[in-house]
Design a protein around this motif. Structure first.
Motif, mmCIF file in Angstrom:
data_model
loop_
_atom_site.group_PDB
_atom_site.id
_atom_site.type_symbol
_atom_site.label_atom_id
_atom_site.label_comp_id
_atom_site.label_asym_id
_atom_site.label_seq_id
_atom_site.Cartn_x
_atom_site.Cartn_y
_atom_site.Cartn_z
ATOM 1 N N THR A 187 46.783 -13.958 -0.891
ATOM 2 C CA THR A 187 45.747 -14.731 -2.048
ATOM 3 C C THR A 187 44.901 -13.946 -2.892
ATOM 4 O OG1 THR A 187 45.518 -16.899 -0.348
ATOM 5 C CG2 THR A 187 43.706 -16.423 -1.893
ATOM 6 N N ALA A 188 44.687 -14.434 -4.308
ATOM 7 C CA ALA A 188 44.270 -13.697 -5.176
ATOM 8 C C ALA A 188 43.126 -14.703 -5.883
ATOM 9 C CB ALA A 188 44.786 -13.025 -6.157
ATOM 10 N N VAL A 189 42.105 -14.320 -6.827
ATOM 11 C CA VAL A 189 41.187 -15.138 -7.304
ATOM 12 C C VAL A 189 40.994 -14.333 -8.715
ATOM 13 C CG1 VAL A 189 38.989 -16.107 -7.668
ATOM 14 C CG2 VAL A 189 39.922 -15.835 -5.424
ATOM 15 N N GLN A 190 41.017 -15.138 -9.898
ATOM 16 C CA GLN A 190 41.000 -14.582 -11.180
ATOM 17 C C GLN A 190 39.589 -15.432 -11.863
ATOM 18 O OE1 GLN A 190 42.573 -11.935 -12.319
ATOM 19 N NE2 GLN A 190 43.869 -12.187 -10.280
ATOM 20 N N ALA A 191 38.829 -14.726 -12.752
ATOM 21 C CA ALA A 191 37.895 -15.339 -13.475
ATOM 22 C C ALA A 191 38.531 -16.027 -14.857
ATOM 23 C CB ALA A 191 36.855 -14.320 -13.983
ATOM 24 N N VAL A 192 38.127 -17.228 -15.124
ATOM 25 C CA VAL A 192 38.597 -18.107 -16.279
ATOM 26 C C VAL A 192 37.725 -18.310 -17.226
ATOM 27 C CG1 VAL A 192 39.750 -20.278 -16.592
ATOM 28 C CG2 VAL A 192 40.727 -18.918 -14.832
ATOM 29 N N THR A 193 38.036 -18.419 -18.553
ATOM 30 C CA THR A 193 37.195 -19.022 -19.853
ATOM 31 C C THR A 193 37.927 -20.091 -20.202
ATOM 32 O OG1 THR A 193 37.856 -17.499 -21.359
ATOM 33 C CG2 THR A 193 36.098 -16.867 -20.093
ATOM 34 N N TRP A 194 37.428 -20.846 -21.215
ATOM 35 C CA TRP A 194 38.150 -21.923 -21.761
ATOM 36 C C TRP A 194 38.118 -21.609 -23.433
ATOM 37 C CZ3 TRP A 194 40.243 -26.225 -19.317
ATOM 38 C CH2 TRP A 194 40.043 -26.274 -18.075
ATOM 39 N N ALA B 186 38.673 -22.078 -27.557
ATOM 40 C CA ALA B 186 38.299 -23.139 -28.722
ATOM 41 C C ALA B 186 38.988 -24.463 -28.569
ATOM 42 C CB ALA B 186 38.214 -22.607 -30.278
ATOM 43 N N ASP B 187 40.379 -24.415 -28.190
ATOM 44 C CA ASP B 187 40.993 -25.389 -28.141
ATOM 45 C C ASP B 187 41.022 -26.484 -26.971
ATOM 46 O OD1 ASP B 187 42.052 -25.133 -30.931
ATOM 47 O OD2 ASP B 187 43.543 -23.850 -30.167
ATOM 48 N N GLY B 188 40.214 -25.866 -25.929
ATOM 49 C CA GLY B 188 40.156 -26.648 -24.548
ATOM 50 C C GLY B 188 41.115 -26.205 -23.693
ATOM 51 N N TRP B 189 41.832 -25.103 -23.879
ATOM 52 C CA TRP B 189 42.776 -24.500 -22.668
ATOM 53 C C TRP B 189 42.261 -23.503 -22.014
ATOM 54 C CZ3 TRP B 189 46.797 -27.422 -21.950
ATOM 55 C CH2 TRP B 189 47.379 -27.987 -22.981
ATOM 56 N N PRO B 190 42.515 -23.379 -20.651
ATOM 57 C CA PRO B 190 41.996 -22.351 -19.858
ATOM 58 C C PRO B 190 42.597 -21.038 -20.232
ATOM 59 C CG PRO B 190 43.311 -23.884 -18.600
ATOM 60 C CD PRO B 190 43.326 -24.423 -19.847
ATOM 61 N N ARG B 191 41.974 -19.754 -19.915
ATOM 62 C CA ARG B 191 42.563 -18.444 -20.295
ATOM 63 C C ARG B 191 41.801 -17.391 -19.255
ATOM 64 N NH1 ARG B 191 46.105 -20.904 -22.596
ATOM 65 N NH2 ARG B 191 46.122 -21.433 -24.944
ATOM 66 N N LEU B 192 42.733 -16.629 -18.882
ATOM 67 C CA LEU B 192 42.050 -15.673 -17.954
ATOM 68 C C LEU B 192 41.080 -14.746 -18.920
ATOM 69 C CD1 LEU B 192 45.282 -13.999 -16.449
ATOM 70 C CD2 LEU B 192 43.865 -15.836 -15.388
ATOM 71 N N ARG B 193 39.931 -14.555 -18.235
ATOM 72 C CA ARG B 193 38.747 -13.905 -19.002
ATOM 73 C C ARG B 193 39.223 -12.648 -19.422
ATOM 74 N NH1 ARG B 193 33.441 -13.367 -15.433
ATOM 75 N NH2 ARG B 193 34.630 -11.460 -14.737
ATOM 76 N N GLN B 194 40.149 -11.653 -18.677
ATOM 77 C CA GLN B 194 40.325 -10.442 -19.287
ATOM 78 C C GLN B 194 41.396 -10.475 -20.195
ATOM 79 O OE1 GLN B 194 41.014 -11.693 -15.961
ATOM 80 N NE2 GLN B 194 42.933 -10.976 -15.465
ATOM 81 N N GLY B 195 41.860 -11.586 -20.583
ATOM 82 C CA GLY B 195 42.770 -11.818 -21.663
ATOM 83 C C GLY B 195 44.068 -11.873 -21.418
#
Length: 531
Positions: A280-287, A289-298
């Motif tokens: 099990t792992a956990v990542q940080a996510v952002t959204w 400009a088009d409203g899609w989730p993306r990994l914060r690190q790119g």
């Protein structure tokens, strides 16, 4: 901020389902043919986790007798409706056939470590179901299967509304999405007027990933994001492989996280081998400009180190259990004093010999997860086998076609051939340690060592990557038994059959005739060293 180091749950902890309730994060993971069913862990900072119980009774009748290896309890989905926890999951009774032969269940509890309601069967389209709660309504998501010749085994994602009390369907089942790449494990959330489907894509191996689709209406139609949210299928050198089966969770301050499964492969001459199973792992996510989730690190590759939006909250080290509770696990049924007794001899575990190691019905095995590529296990055993049908010892286990064992047993006098079971007190014979390895080609006896007939003997094994070296201790001297063995065979990736669990280390006993032989074990130690 808290720096978490992935995997956060290490060794055999696949298909994580993450939910936040207040300041606590809870995760449920698959247990397959193992008990306890559906282990639950909790954390306040996403870095330090503790065992929080399990969904007791998830297997109806507390039995998974007869289920195939890597069958049993698949991919639980944990949720919270504001008043109680819900979990839905599937008990899979066929693996690798056109038919799923499964039952999907729902259970609830007011506390994560409390009593769970008796499981109730619901519409069982496929495996890896999930629940979605909205405005007092309850929806069951799943995949569907077309088992007919020429049909698609993964034929799309469906949703069915359930009556919250009776758990019976309300109205029709709706087809949400079909895709040319395998999709399963749907999770649903609502954000900014959109319904987002978070999907496991590409199977659970090296092609695994997370894909997202969205719709303005719960019942669709859904459009797929043009790119994956998470995958490692394009780069075999990423440290965390097989990344997929994700779930998005919002933090109290409006930030987002993604839980997902992953694996840490060994690179061996035989190829990549994930001996620790899926973790099990956990990542940080952002959204975007088009409203899609993306990994914060790119990009879409998982990070090993992640800055989590939490404050550090270390937990005390887990207490050493005095009974056979976590981290002990058993195959296809919970431990029972009739064959695993901690009271007959204080400080010892007494195992009664049961079926052989390849039984799907009555295995006399207690085991713990191997969580790192460097590990050492040892235990002291005392027993007096009088026939080759009786044995007890230390085992590295994946499944009945992949294990390594050093067992105390009986053999004919040295130089005499095997002649079946010897009867009567004059049969003679000797007490020996026998080292065996098992793979898809059968069982091989690797080494035989004579030991005294009475008194305890300490058995051990050292694992370094894909190498396993067994040894025993007598009179304070450690002596190697046999050659180095291939621990890489005890992995998800060895052989041609589906494998979904992970390597374990433990103790076992068998008595194939009388089922009465007993062996006493003490001082079991499994030390796993990160590195």
């Amino acid at each position: 901020m808290t720096v978490l180091h992935n995997p956060v749950l290490r060794g055999f902890a696949p298909d994580p389902s993450l939910v936040r309730v207040g300041d606590w994060y809870y995760v449920a993971t698959s247990s397959f043919e193992w008990f306890p069913t559906i282990p639950l862990h909790r954390s306040r900072d996403l870095s330090h986790w503790e065992y929080a119980g399990h969904v007791q009774g998830a297997a109806p009748g507390d039995s998974l007798a007869g289920v195939p290896d890597s069958g049993g309890v698949w991919a639980p989905s944990l949720s919270w409706d504001g008043e109680r926890f819900w979990v839905t999951y599937t008990v899979v009774r066929s693996v690798g056939t056109p038919y799923f032969d499964l039952d999907t269940y729902i259970s609830t509890a007011t506390r994560i470590g409390g009593e769970w309601s008796a499981p109730r069967r619901v519409a069982s389209h496929g495996f890896d179901p999930a629940l979605f709660h909205e405005d007092g309504r309850l929806w069951l998501l799943n995949l569907q299967n077309d088992h007919r010749p020429g049909g698609e085994r993964f034929a799309g994602i469906v949703v069915t509304e359930l009556d919250r009390d009776r758990l019976e369907p309300v109205g029709d089942t709706h087809l949400l999405l079909q895709h040319d790449r395998l999709i399963e494990g749907p999770k649903l959330l609502r954000r900014d007027g959109w319904y987002y489907l978070v999907l496991a894509e590409g199977g659970t191996g090296w092609e695994h990933g997370v894909r997202v689709a969205r719709s303005k209406e719960l019942t669709g139609p859904y459009e797929l994001d043009e790119r994956p949210l998470l995958t490692t299928r394009d780069d075999p050198d990423v440290p965390l492989q097989k990344a997929g089966h994700g779930e998005l969770v919002e933090t109290p301050d409006g930030q987002w996280l993604l839980s997902h499964l992953t694996a840490r492969p060994l690179h061996t001459p035989q190829g990549r081998r994930c001996t620790l199973g899926r973790e099990t792992a956990v990542q940080a996510v952002t959204w975007d400009a088009d409203g899609w989730p993306r990994l914060r690190q790119g990009g879409w590759h998982p990070a090993v180190e992640v800055d989590a939006p939490t404050r550090p909250h270390p937990l005390p080290p887990p207490a050493v259990p005095e009974d056979l509770s976590w981290p002990w696990s058993t195959l296809r049924e919970p431990p029972d004093p009739s064959w695993a007794d901690t009271t007959a001899r204080p400080g010892w575990i007494r195992l009664r010999g049961r079926h052989g190691p390849e039984s799907r019905w009555a295995a006399g095995l207690l085991a713990q997860r191997v969580t790192e590529h460097r590990a050492e296990a040892e235990v002291t055993v005392e027993a007096q086998p009088v026939t080759f049908t009786q044995a007890a010892g230390l085992v590295l286990w994946y499944n009945p076609e992949a294990y390594l064992a050093l067992d105390l047993t009986w053999a004919e006098p040295e130089g005499e051939p095997q002649r079946g079971q010897q009867w009567g007190s004059t049969a003679g014979g000797r007490t020996v340690l026998v080292l065996v390895e098992r793979d898809e080609d059968g069982v091989r006896q690797v080494a035989v060592v004579d030991v005294p007939e009475d008194g305890p003997v300490t058995l051990g094994v050292t694992v370094e990557g894909a190498d396993a070296r067994f040894w025993y201790v007598r009179d304070g001297v450690r002596t190697a038994v046999g050659p180095v063995l291939d621990f890489g065979r005890l992995s998800d990736d060895h052989g041609s059959r589906l494998r979904f669990t992970g390597a374990m280390a433990g103790i076992h006993a068998r008595d194939l005739v009388e089922a009465a032989f007993t062996a006493d074990f003490t001082g079991f130690r499994l030390t796993c060293t990160p590195g």
